[in-house]
Design a protein around this motif. Structure first.
Motif, PDB file in Angstrom:
ATOM      1  N   LYS A   1       0.832  -1.207   0.000  1.00  0.00           N
ATOM      2  CA  LYS A   1       0.000   0.000   0.000  1.00  0.00           C
ATOM      3  C   LYS A   1       0.870   1.262   0.000  1.00  0.00           C
ATOM      4  O   LYS A   1       0.572   2.234  -0.701  1.00  0.00           O
ATOM      5  CB  LYS A   1      -0.928  -0.021   1.228  1.00  0.00           C
ATOM      6  CG  LYS A   1      -1.860   1.171   1.333  1.00  0.00           C
ATOM      7  CD  LYS A   1      -2.830   1.261   0.171  1.00  0.00           C
ATOM      8  CE  LYS A   1      -3.775   2.450   0.342  1.00  0.00           C
ATOM      9  NZ  LYS A   1      -4.558   2.718  -0.872  1.00  0.00           N
ATOM     10  N   LEU A   2       1.953   1.240   0.785  1.00  0.00           N
ATOM     11  CA  LEU A   2       2.870   2.384   0.792  1.00  0.00           C
ATOM     12  C   LEU A   2       3.488   2.593  -0.588  1.00  0.00           C
ATOM     13  O   LEU A   2       3.596   3.731  -1.060  1.00  0.00           O
ATOM     14  CB  LEU A   2       3.975   2.161   1.829  1.00  0.00           C
ATOM     15  CG  LEU A   2       3.664   2.579   3.270  1.00  0.00           C
ATOM     16  CD1 LEU A   2       4.738   2.058   4.205  1.00  0.00           C
ATOM     17  CD2 LEU A   2       3.549   4.099   3.378  1.00  0.00           C
ATOM     18  N   GLY A   3       3.883   1.504  -1.225  1.00  0.00           N
ATOM     19  CA  GLY A   3       4.425   1.593  -2.572  1.00  0.00           C
ATOM     20  C   GLY A   3       3.438   2.236  -3.525  1.00  0.00           C
ATOM     21  O   GLY A   3       3.790   3.133  -4.307  1.00  0.00           O
ATOM     22  N   TRP A   4       2.170   1.790  -3.445  1.00  0.00           N
ATOM     23  CA  TRP A   4       1.128   2.324  -4.322  1.00  0.00           C
ATOM     24  C   TRP A   4       0.915   3.814  -4.061  1.00  0.00           C
ATOM     25  O   TRP A   4       0.755   4.615  -4.996  1.00  0.00           O
ATOM     26  CB  TRP A   4      -0.173   1.552  -4.129  1.00  0.00           C
ATOM     27  CG  TRP A   4      -1.300   2.144  -4.901  1.00  0.00           C
ATOM     28  CD1 TRP A   4      -2.380   2.825  -4.423  1.00  0.00           C
ATOM     29  CD2 TRP A   4      -1.451   2.150  -6.334  1.00  0.00           C
ATOM     30  NE1 TRP A   4      -3.190   3.251  -5.444  1.00  0.00           N
ATOM     31  CE2 TRP A   4      -2.640   2.849  -6.629  1.00  0.00           C
ATOM     32  CE3 TRP A   4      -0.680   1.637  -7.377  1.00  0.00           C
ATOM     33  CZ2 TRP A   4      -3.085   3.040  -7.936  1.00  0.00           C
ATOM     34  CZ3 TRP A   4      -1.132   1.825  -8.688  1.00  0.00           C
ATOM     35  CH2 TRP A   4      -2.317   2.517  -8.950  1.00  0.00           C
ATOM     36  N   MET A   5       0.937   4.200  -2.784  1.00  0.00           N
ATOM     37  CA  MET A   5       0.730   5.609  -2.442  1.00  0.00           C
ATOM     38  C   MET A   5       1.844   6.490  -3.012  1.00  0.00           C
ATOM     39  O   MET A   5       1.575   7.566  -3.542  1.00  0.00           O
ATOM     40  CB  MET A   5       0.629   5.770  -0.920  1.00  0.00           C
ATOM     41  CG  MET A   5      -0.664   5.183  -0.354  1.00  0.00           C
ATOM     42  SD  MET A   5      -0.719   5.184   1.450  1.00  0.00           S
ATOM     43  CE  MET A   5      -1.107   6.911   1.749  1.00  0.00           C
ATOM     44  N   TYR A   6       3.087   6.017  -2.925  1.00  0.00           N
ATOM     45  CA  TYR A   6       4.200   6.795  -3.481  1.00  0.00           C
ATOM     46  C   TYR A   6       4.193   6.773  -5.014  1.00  0.00           C
ATOM     47  O   TYR A   6       4.567   7.761  -5.656  1.00  0.00           O
ATOM     48  CB  TYR A   6       5.537   6.290  -2.938  1.00  0.00           C
ATOM     49  CG  TYR A   6       5.873   6.869  -1.587  1.00  0.00           C
ATOM     50  CD1 TYR A   6       6.309   8.189  -1.473  1.00  0.00           C
ATOM     51  CD2 TYR A   6       5.735   6.126  -0.427  1.00  0.00           C
ATOM     52  CE1 TYR A   6       6.604   8.745  -0.229  1.00  0.00           C
ATOM     53  CE2 TYR A   6       6.025   6.675   0.826  1.00  0.00           C
ATOM     54  CZ  TYR A   6       6.458   7.984   0.917  1.00  0.00           C
ATOM     55  OH  TYR A   6       6.749   8.529   2.144  1.00  0.00           O
TER      56      TYR A   6
ATOM     57  N   TYR B   1       8.788   7.746  -7.364  1.00  0.00           N
ATOM     58  CA  TYR B   1       8.913   6.394  -7.906  1.00  0.00           C
ATOM     59  C   TYR B   1       9.987   5.574  -7.190  1.00  0.00           C
ATOM     60  O   TYR B   1       9.824   4.375  -6.971  1.00  0.00           O
ATOM     61  CB  TYR B   1       9.205   6.440  -9.402  1.00  0.00           C
ATOM     62  CG  TYR B   1       8.060   6.940 -10.256  1.00  0.00           C
ATOM     63  CD1 TYR B   1       6.735   6.700  -9.899  1.00  0.00           C
ATOM     64  CD2 TYR B   1       8.297   7.651 -11.429  1.00  0.00           C
ATOM     65  CE1 TYR B   1       5.686   7.155 -10.684  1.00  0.00           C
ATOM     66  CE2 TYR B   1       7.258   8.112 -12.220  1.00  0.00           C
ATOM     67  CZ  TYR B   1       5.957   7.864 -11.846  1.00  0.00           C
ATOM     68  OH  TYR B   1       4.925   8.312 -12.628  1.00  0.00           O
ATOM     69  N   LYS B   2      11.100   6.227  -6.806  1.00  0.00           N
ATOM     70  CA  LYS B   2      12.179   5.491  -6.132  1.00  0.00           C
ATOM     71  C   LYS B   2      11.703   4.926  -4.799  1.00  0.00           C
ATOM     72  O   LYS B   2      12.004   3.781  -4.449  1.00  0.00           O
ATOM     73  CB  LYS B   2      13.403   6.391  -5.916  1.00  0.00           C
ATOM     74  CG  LYS B   2      14.265   6.563  -7.148  1.00  0.00           C
ATOM     75  CD  LYS B   2      15.568   7.281  -6.816  1.00  0.00           C
ATOM     76  CE  LYS B   2      16.441   7.394  -8.073  1.00  0.00           C
ATOM     77  NZ  LYS B   2      17.718   8.073  -7.791  1.00  0.00           N
ATOM     78  N   THR B   3      10.956   5.740  -4.069  1.00  0.00           N
ATOM     79  CA  THR B   3      10.422   5.277  -2.782  1.00  0.00           C
ATOM     80  C   THR B   3       9.366   4.193  -3.003  1.00  0.00           C
ATOM     81  O   THR B   3       9.290   3.221  -2.237  1.00  0.00           O
ATOM     82  CB  THR B   3       9.843   6.461  -1.981  1.00  0.00           C
ATOM     83  OG1 THR B   3      10.834   7.481  -1.890  1.00  0.00           O
ATOM     84  CG2 THR B   3       9.442   6.036  -0.588  1.00  0.00           C
ATOM     85  N   ALA B   4       8.578   4.347  -4.058  1.00  0.00           N
ATOM     86  CA  ALA B   4       7.591   3.319  -4.396  1.00  0.00           C
ATOM     87  C   ALA B   4       8.290   1.984  -4.654  1.00  0.00           C
ATOM     88  O   ALA B   4       7.868   0.937  -4.139  1.00  0.00           O
ATOM     89  CB  ALA B   4       6.791   3.742  -5.624  1.00  0.00           C
TER      90      ALA B   4
ATOM     91  N   GLY C   1      10.917   1.745 -16.527  1.00  0.00           N
ATOM     92  CA  GLY C   1      12.007   2.544 -15.978  1.00  0.00           C
ATOM     93  C   GLY C   1      11.526   3.637 -15.051  1.00  0.00           C
ATOM     94  O   GLY C   1      11.978   4.781 -15.114  1.00  0.00           O
ATOM     95  N   LYS C   2      10.585   3.304 -14.170  1.00  0.00           N
ATOM     96  CA  LYS C   2      10.061   4.270 -13.189  1.00  0.00           C
ATOM     97  C   LYS C   2      10.756   4.047 -11.853  1.00  0.00           C
ATOM     98  O   LYS C   2      10.509   3.037 -11.182  1.00  0.00           O
ATOM     99  CB  LYS C   2       8.550   4.081 -13.000  1.00  0.00           C
ATOM    100  CG  LYS C   2       7.701   4.485 -14.191  1.00  0.00           C
ATOM    101  CD  LYS C   2       6.236   4.274 -13.839  1.00  0.00           C
ATOM    102  CE  LYS C   2       5.312   4.855 -14.885  1.00  0.00           C
ATOM    103  NZ  LYS C   2       3.890   4.707 -14.488  1.00  0.00           N
ATOM    104  N   GLY C   3      11.643   4.958 -11.478  1.00  0.00           N
ATOM    105  CA  GLY C   3      12.340   4.856 -10.197  1.00  0.00           C
ATOM    106  C   GLY C   3      13.520   3.914 -10.212  1.00  0.00           C
ATOM    107  O   GLY C   3      14.244   3.786  -9.224  1.00  0.00           O
TER     108      GLY C   3
END
Length: 209
Positions: free
Chosen positions: A4-9, A19-22, A48-50
């Protein structure tokens, strides 16, 4: 929670988009076997996102998720095998993954499976089966499937030739902005095939195309 945190970022929902934090959170969840996180992580590597774009790594994560039954991962994996991205091109393997996804109702996989049957790639060429999968995808609103289904009815491929039904599917695709469908709908009005002849309406669709 990590997924969920990944999706939020990734989406910038409640936090600044990053994207890097995701990728960081998706990776933590993916390594614990979360199929949704594995699927999203595959997408991040695919585009290539993040992270640097890497088709092989995208395939790795999609394969793990696909083997858990994730329909989106199965569809994406089918595409990679069809196009030979990150794996050697293999139509039979593409069909395998498209079918598993399509049978779960994934509209993109249904369309792509229709294409494989239409072209005879990885399966024997079969217009009737192509129509079956195009229809399922078209009914979910996929414009490419609607256009192809219209074309099949227009040309009597896998179904009895039927201009009125062709017009129905061309119109649905045309209203989504499909230029091929707009042009063909123009032709149908121009010639009065499946609809009353109407030059003004023909011109409208030609212009849009």
């Amino acid at each position: 929670a990590q997924y969920k945190l990944g999706w939020m970022y990734e989406s910038g929902e409640g936090v600044p988009q990053n994207y890097k934090t995701a990728v960081k959170w998706y990776t933590l969840a993916a390594e614990q076997g979360n199929a949704d996180a594995q699927t999203r992580l595959g997408v991040m590597y695919r585009y290539g996102k993040g992270v640097p774009q890497n088709y092989k790594t995208a395939v790795k994560w999609w394969k793990l998720a696909a083997e858990q039954g994730n329909a989106l991962a199965q569809s994406n994996l089918g595409f990679m095998y069809e196009k030979g991205r990150g794996v050697p091109q293999n139509y039979k393997t593409a069909v395998k993954w498209y079918r598993l996804s399509a049978e779960q109702g994934n509209a993109s996989a249904q369309y792509n499976l229709g294409q494989m049957y239409r072209k005879g790639q990885g399966v024997p060429q079969n217009d009737k089966t192509a129509v079956k999968w195009y229809r399922l995808s078209a009914e979910q609103g996929i414009g490419n499937a609607q256009y192809n289904l219209g074309w099949m009815y227009r040309n009597g491929k896998g179904v009895p030739q039927d201009d009125r039904t062709a017009v129905k599917w061309y119109r649905l695709a045309a209203e989504q902005g499909d230029a091929r469908a707009q042009y063909n709908l123009g032709v149908m009005y121009d010639k009065g095939q499946g609809v009353p002849q109407d030059y003004k309406t023909a011109v409208k669709w030609y212009r849009l195309a």
